[in-house]
Design a protein around this motif. Structure first.
Motif, PDB file in Angstrom:
ATOM      1  N   ILE A  59      -2.406 -30.199   0.002  1.00 18.10           N
ATOM      2  CA  ILE A  59      -3.673 -30.929  -0.026  1.00 18.10           C
ATOM      3  C   ILE A  59      -3.872 -31.686   1.285  1.00 18.10           C
ATOM      4  N   GLU A  60      -2.785 -32.181   1.863  1.00 17.74           N
ATOM      5  CA  GLU A  60      -2.892 -32.880   3.152  1.00 17.74           C
ATOM      6  C   GLU A  60      -3.327 -31.913   4.250  1.00 17.74           C
ATOM      7  N   GLN A  61      -2.760 -30.715   4.250  1.00 18.43           N
ATOM      8  CA  GLN A  61      -3.157 -29.715   5.243  1.00 18.43           C
ATOM      9  C   GLN A  61      -4.592 -29.248   5.013  1.00 18.43           C
ATOM     10  N   GLU A  62      -4.973 -29.127   3.750  1.00 18.41           N
ATOM     11  CA  GLU A  62      -6.327 -28.679   3.413  1.00 18.41           C
ATOM     12  C   GLU A  62      -7.372 -29.655   3.946  1.00 18.41           C
ATOM     13  N   ILE A  63      -7.205 -30.936   3.645  1.00 21.36           N
ATOM     14  CA  ILE A  63      -8.215 -31.894   4.101  1.00 21.36           C
ATOM     15  C   ILE A  63      -8.125 -32.089   5.607  1.00 21.36           C
ATOM     16  N   GLY A  64      -6.922 -31.931   6.174  1.00 22.53           N
ATOM     17  CA  GLY A  64      -6.790 -32.038   7.622  1.00 22.53           C
ATOM     18  C   GLY A  64      -7.573 -30.954   8.336  1.00 22.53           C
ATOM     19  N   LEU A  65      -7.464 -29.719   7.850  1.00 23.02           N
ATOM     20  CA  LEU A  65      -8.218 -28.616   8.437  1.00 23.02           C
ATOM     21  C   LEU A  65      -9.702 -28.804   8.198  1.00 23.02           C
ATOM     22  N   PHE A  66     -10.080 -29.243   7.021  1.00 19.19           N
ATOM     23  CA  PHE A  66     -11.493 -29.478   6.723  1.00 19.19           C
ATOM     24  C   PHE A  66     -12.076 -30.500   7.711  1.00 19.19           C
ATOM     25  N   GLY A  67     -11.326 -31.564   7.963  1.00 17.70           N
ATOM     26  CA  GLY A  67     -11.806 -32.584   8.894  1.00 17.70           C
ATOM     27  C   GLY A  67     -11.979 -32.049  10.299  1.00 17.70           C
ATOM     28  N   GLU A  68     -11.021 -31.254  10.768  1.00 17.41           N
ATOM     29  CA  GLU A  68     -11.146 -30.668  12.103  1.00 17.41           C
ATOM     30  C   GLU A  68     -12.358 -29.748  12.185  1.00 17.41           C
ATOM     31  N   LEU A  69     -12.610 -28.997  11.131  1.00 16.22           N
ATOM     32  CA  LEU A  69     -13.766 -28.094  11.133  1.00 16.22           C
ATOM     33  C   LEU A  69     -15.080 -28.874  11.094  1.00 16.22           C
ATOM     34  N   MET A  70     -15.081 -30.032  10.449  1.00 14.76           N
ATOM     35  CA  MET A  70     -16.278 -30.882  10.484  1.00 14.76           C
ATOM     36  C   MET A  70     -16.584 -31.319  11.913  1.00 14.76           C
ATOM     37  N   VAL A  71     -15.537 -31.704  12.637  1.00 11.80           N
ATOM     38  CA  VAL A  71     -15.728 -32.108  14.036  1.00 11.80           C
ATOM     39  C   VAL A  71     -16.182 -30.909  14.854  1.00 11.80           C
ATOM     40  N   LEU A  72     -15.580 -29.750  14.630  1.00 12.01           N
ATOM     41  CA  LEU A  72     -15.963 -28.543  15.366  1.00 12.01           C
ATOM     42  C   LEU A  72     -17.415 -28.185  15.094  1.00 12.01           C
ATOM     43  N   GLU A  73     -17.853 -28.342  13.864  1.00 15.78           N
ATOM     44  CA  GLU A  73     -19.251 -28.059  13.526  1.00 15.78           C
ATOM     45  C   GLU A  73     -20.195 -28.960  14.324  1.00 15.78           C
ATOM     46  N   PHE A  74     -19.853 -30.236  14.400  1.00 16.10           N
ATOM     47  CA  PHE A  74     -20.657 -31.167  15.190  1.00 16.10           C
ATOM     48  C   PHE A  74     -20.684 -30.755  16.663  1.00 16.10           C
ATOM     49  N   LEU A  75     -19.531 -30.389  17.197  1.00 11.48           N
ATOM     50  CA  LEU A  75     -19.449 -30.040  18.610  1.00 11.48           C
ATOM     51  C   LEU A  75     -20.217 -28.768  18.931  1.00 11.48           C
ATOM     52  N   ILE A  76     -20.195 -27.809  18.023  1.00 14.83           N
ATOM     53  CA  ILE A  76     -20.968 -26.584  18.250  1.00 14.83           C
ATOM     54  C   ILE A  76     -22.453 -26.915  18.333  1.00 14.83           C
ATOM     55  N   ALA A  77     -22.913 -27.788  17.456  1.00 14.55           N
ATOM     56  CA  ALA A  77     -24.331 -28.173  17.479  1.00 14.55           C
ATOM     57  C   ALA A  77     -24.682 -28.916  18.760  1.00 14.55           C
ATOM     58  N   LYS A  78     -23.750 -29.710  19.288  1.00 14.32           N
ATOM     59  CA  LYS A  78     -24.018 -30.529  20.475  1.00 14.32           C
ATOM     60  C   LYS A  78     -23.800 -29.761  21.775  1.00 14.32           C
ATOM     61  N   LEU A  79     -22.744 -28.956  21.834  1.00 15.08           N
ATOM     62  CA  LEU A  79     -22.314 -28.362  23.095  1.00 15.08           C
ATOM     63  C   LEU A  79     -22.478 -26.851  23.152  1.00 15.08           C
ATOM     64  N   GLY A  80     -22.670 -26.228  21.991  1.00 14.45           N
ATOM     65  CA  GLY A  80     -22.691 -24.772  21.944  1.00 14.45           C
ATOM     66  C   GLY A  80     -21.313 -24.228  21.595  1.00 14.45           C
ATOM     67  N   PRO A  81     -21.246 -22.987  21.097  1.00 19.89           N
ATOM     68  CA  PRO A  81     -19.980 -22.427  20.629  1.00 19.89           C
ATOM     69  C   PRO A  81     -18.897 -22.362  21.699  1.00 19.89           C
ATOM     70  N   LYS A  82     -19.249 -21.979  22.919  1.00 20.50           N
ATOM     71  CA  LYS A  82     -18.229 -21.785  23.952  1.00 20.50           C
ATOM     72  C   LYS A  82     -17.465 -23.067  24.243  1.00 20.50           C
ATOM     73  N   ASP A  83     -18.187 -24.119  24.602  1.00 19.95           N
ATOM     74  CA  ASP A  83     -17.523 -25.371  24.969  1.00 19.95           C
ATOM     75  C   ASP A  83     -16.826 -26.014  23.776  1.00 19.95           C
TER      76      ASP A  83
END
Length: 283
Positions: A87-111
């Motif tokens: 469960i710790e790994q699950e929520i940890g990965l979920f959190g990282e993907l939330m940040v990645l989702e934000f970054l894709i919207a802000k910077l684009g997929p490449k960056d």
């Protein structure tokens, strides 16, 4: 390779087995049971298993679920139980993907995908020229995060480091997403950089075949916060241990929990500022 036979309840218990799936099929002849097994280079083994099930049905006169169970026990070396992330790994990965989702919207997929370095290097989770981000996610009611090792909270190459605190809570299919749904969303947003995303997911232990094991729906409990890992931050590092612990070199590993509930949050530089929110009284 598949076996199809008239369905008689109950369903076989195969949800936690790799490479084997079950489904019920409606047909003009009544409801059918379909058992499908991924061959993965073992045609003879899979054929032997399906033959054993057919023999149990025809010669042993047993229910389908019992036939499957008996045959799997005889061929247990073909299958290994699915093992999900903790469960710790699950929520940890979920959190990282939330940040990645934000970054894709802000910077684009490449960056955004390029910045996601944590899974594939000794860097922090996300690396930029002017700031590094270490993402910590909790389902606690307080901002209590587990730290591991002596180097996780050490700034690198003189670049400022910020800890991103994410708080999740359980939701439902209307208010949240499962980990599998979040993975699918990120892959779609990543466009041509999906292979790089998949590489990182693989390192973190994600397996598509295990997606059904993650039944929790997650949603944000509170706004994200950022905390500068500086002289005031309660990080345990080798440099600090050197000053107070005799023979600190003998320490082999370290885990500790930091409570940031009442810690003053900080800002992030643009264009990352909107990833977190700041209390009004700290503005």
């Amino acid at each position: 390779m598949s076996l199809v036979t008239p369905f008689v309840p109950p369903e076989p218990d195969v949800a936690k087995l790799r490479s084997i799936t079950f489904r019920r099929i409606a047909s003009s002849e009544g409801e059918l049971a379909e058992l499908t097994i991924d061959v993965e280079g073992n045609v003879h083994g899979v054929y032997g298993l399906l033959t054993a099930i057919a023999d149990e049905l025809q010669l042993g006169d047993v229910h389908f679920s019992a036939a499957v169970s008996a045959a799997v026990k005889k061929h247990k070396n073909l299958f290994a139980s699915k093992t999900s992330l903790s469960i710790e790994q699950e929520i940890g990965l979920f959190g990282e993907l939330m940040v990645l989702e934000f970054l894709i919207a802000k910077l684009g997929p490449k960056d955004a995908v390029t910045a996601w370095q944590g899974p594939i290097s000794e860097e922090h989770d996300f690396v930029f020229s002017d700031v590094h981000l270490e993402v910590k996610t909790t389902i606690n009611e307080y901002r209590r995060h587990m730290m591991r090792g002596f180097t996780q909270l050490v700034p690198l190459r003189g670049v400022p480091l910020s800890l991103i605190s994410i708080m999740l809570t359980r939701g439902n299919d209307e208010s949240g997403l499962t980990l599998a749904q979040m993975v699918s969303r990120i892959r779609e947003l990543a466009e041509g950089f999906r292979p790089k995303v998949d590489d990182r997911l693989d390192v973190l232990g994600w397996r598509d075949s295990d997606g059904g094991l993650y039944a929790n729906y997650w949603t944000k409990r509170s706004p994200n916060r950022a905390y500068s890992v500086d002289d005031r931050f309660p990080a345990i590092t080798l440099e600090r241990l050197k000053q107070v612990v005799p023979n600190y070199e003998s320490l082999g590993d370290l885990s500790y929990r930091v409570d940031l509930t009442h810690f003053k949050p900080d800002r992030l530089p643009e264009p990352l500022a909107d990833l977190v929110e700041i209390f009004q009284e700290h503005s």
